[in-house]
Design a protein around this motif. Sequence first.
Motif, PDB file in Angstrom:
ATOM      1  N   ASN A  68       0.822  -1.218   0.000  1.00 39.33           N
ATOM      2  CA  ASN A  68       0.000   0.000   0.000  1.00 39.33           C
ATOM      3  C   ASN A  68       0.853   1.263   0.000  1.00 39.33           C
ATOM      4  N   ASP A  69       0.321   2.293  -0.625  1.00 42.52           N
ATOM      5  CA  ASP A  69       0.946   3.607  -0.564  1.00 42.52           C
ATOM      6  C   ASP A  69       0.861   4.114   0.877  1.00 42.52           C
ATOM      7  N   LEU A  70       2.020   4.299   1.525  1.00 41.03           N
ATOM      8  CA  LEU A  70       2.043   4.666   2.940  1.00 41.03           C
ATOM      9  C   LEU A  70       1.452   6.044   3.193  1.00 41.03           C
ATOM     10  N   HIS A  71       1.497   6.921   2.206  1.00 45.05           N
ATOM     11  CA  HIS A  71       0.902   8.245   2.386  1.00 45.05           C
ATOM     12  C   HIS A  71      -0.595   8.131   2.697  1.00 45.05           C
ATOM     13  N   GLU A  72      -1.250   7.145   2.116  1.00 43.54           N
ATOM     14  CA  GLU A  72      -2.680   6.973   2.359  1.00 43.54           C
ATOM     15  C   GLU A  72      -2.946   6.405   3.751  1.00 43.54           C
ATOM     16  N   PHE A  73      -1.992   5.631   4.296  1.00 46.38           N
ATOM     17  CA  PHE A  73      -2.160   5.144   5.662  1.00 46.38           C
ATOM     18  C   PHE A  73      -2.200   6.311   6.662  1.00 46.38           C
ATOM     19  N   LEU A  74      -1.480   7.387   6.364  1.00 50.05           N
ATOM     20  CA  LEU A  74      -1.477   8.541   7.261  1.00 50.05           C
ATOM     21  C   LEU A  74      -2.859   9.184   7.352  1.00 50.05           C
ATOM     22  N   GLU A  75      -3.676   8.964   6.321  1.00 49.84           N
ATOM     23  CA  GLU A  75      -5.017   9.546   6.297  1.00 49.84           C
ATOM     24  C   GLU A  75      -6.079   8.572   6.806  1.00 49.84           C
ATOM     25  N   LEU A  76      -5.661   7.355   7.145  1.00 49.90           N
ATOM     26  CA  LEU A  76      -6.610   6.327   7.587  1.00 49.90           C
ATOM     27  C   LEU A  76      -7.064   6.619   9.017  1.00 49.90           C
ATOM     28  N   PRO A  78     -10.511   5.621  12.117  1.00 49.25           N
ATOM     29  CA  PRO A  78     -11.705   4.819  12.379  1.00 49.25           C
ATOM     30  C   PRO A  78     -12.938   5.332  11.649  1.00 49.25           C
ATOM     31  N   ASP A  79     -12.960   6.613  11.305  1.00 52.80           N
ATOM     32  CA  ASP A  79     -14.121   7.173  10.621  1.00 52.80           C
ATOM     33  C   ASP A  79     -14.189   6.775   9.148  1.00 52.80           C
ATOM     34  N   ASN A  80     -13.021   6.687   8.485  1.00 54.05           N
ATOM     35  CA  ASN A  80     -13.034   6.376   7.044  1.00 54.05           C
ATOM     36  C   ASN A  80     -12.481   4.990   6.733  1.00 54.05           C
ATOM     37  N   GLY A  81     -11.978   4.289   7.762  1.00 54.76           N
ATOM     38  CA  GLY A  81     -11.252   3.047   7.529  1.00 54.76           C
ATOM     39  C   GLY A  81     -12.061   1.941   6.876  1.00 54.76           C
ATOM     40  N   ASP A  82     -13.291   1.735   7.349  1.00 56.28           N
ATOM     41  CA  ASP A  82     -14.092   0.631   6.803  1.00 56.28           C
ATOM     42  C   ASP A  82     -14.325   0.808   5.307  1.00 56.28           C
TER      43      ASP A  82
END
Length: 263
Positions: A68-76, A78-82
Motif C-alpha cells: 500500500n501507498d504509505l501516504h494513504e495510511f497517514l489519512e486512515l 476509524p471514521d473512514n477506515g471501513d
Amino acid sequence: MSSQYEYLTVDEVSSGVAVVMLNRGAVNAISEDMFDEIRAFFEDVGHDDGLNAVVVTGAGDRAFSGGNDLHEFLELSPDNGDKRMARVWRSLKAIYDASIPVIAAVNGPALGSGFAIVSCADLVVASDRSTYCLPELNVGVLGGAKFAARILPEQAMRRMLFTADPVSAEDMVRWGAPFEVVPHDHLRTRAIDLASHIADKGKNAVRLAKSAMNGCEPLGLFDGYALEQTYTVRMSGLPEARIATQATMDRLAANKLQSAESR
C-alpha cells in the motif's frame, strides 16, 4: 478487455494469455485508485473469450509491489477506515475470484498487499531475487496474515508478521510455500510458458475447474468433493470433455501399440 488503465500495463503476449503489470512509481506501491483498477481488470478479464490464463507481475526491475501507498495510511482513521479497506478487499477478492487461472510472476520484493496479491494467485513463479514481507506492524496496520496463511504454515506466517523481516524465495519454499523458483532472467518466459500450457486446455473446462477449486477450498474433504462432483456432471455436457477423453484413450492406445511393436 480494456487496456485503458493508469496504473496497469496489459499485453496479450500469446494465444490465450495476457500479462498485466503493476505499474506505479518506483516500487509499484498501490494506491486506492490503483486497487480500483486491479479490481476492474480481474473482474473483466474472464469475459474475454480469447483468454484462458493471465500472468500478473511488477513493472520494472525493482519490485513486484511495495504494498500500500504509505501516504494513504497517514489519512486512515476509524471514521473512514471501513470504506477505504473495502476497496482493498474487493480488489484482492477479484484476483482470487477471477474466472481464469492467475499466475503470479514475482520479479522482486512483494510486501504487504503485494504479498496478498501473490497469495490470491492460483500459481506462483518466483524470481530467485524475490523477497516476501509482512511489514504491517512496522507501519501501524494489520491485514496480511490471513493471506500469508494461504501459502505458509501458521507459525511461519506468524514469524513473518511479528518480525516484519523479508524472506527470500528459497526460504519461502523451505517453509512450505509451493513456489517454483527460477533464475531472474528466466522469470517472464517461464511464467508465460506455464500460462500457455494451461491456456491450451479447453476454455470451458479451465473456467469450471477454477470455479470448482475456489468453491471447494473452504470446505471439508467430503463436502468439497460433493461440490466438485457437481462440476463433473456439468462438464460432462461439454463437447470438449468428450473430445479430451477420446484423445487420451487414443493416445494410450497408440502408446500401447508402439510398446508392443518395439518388443
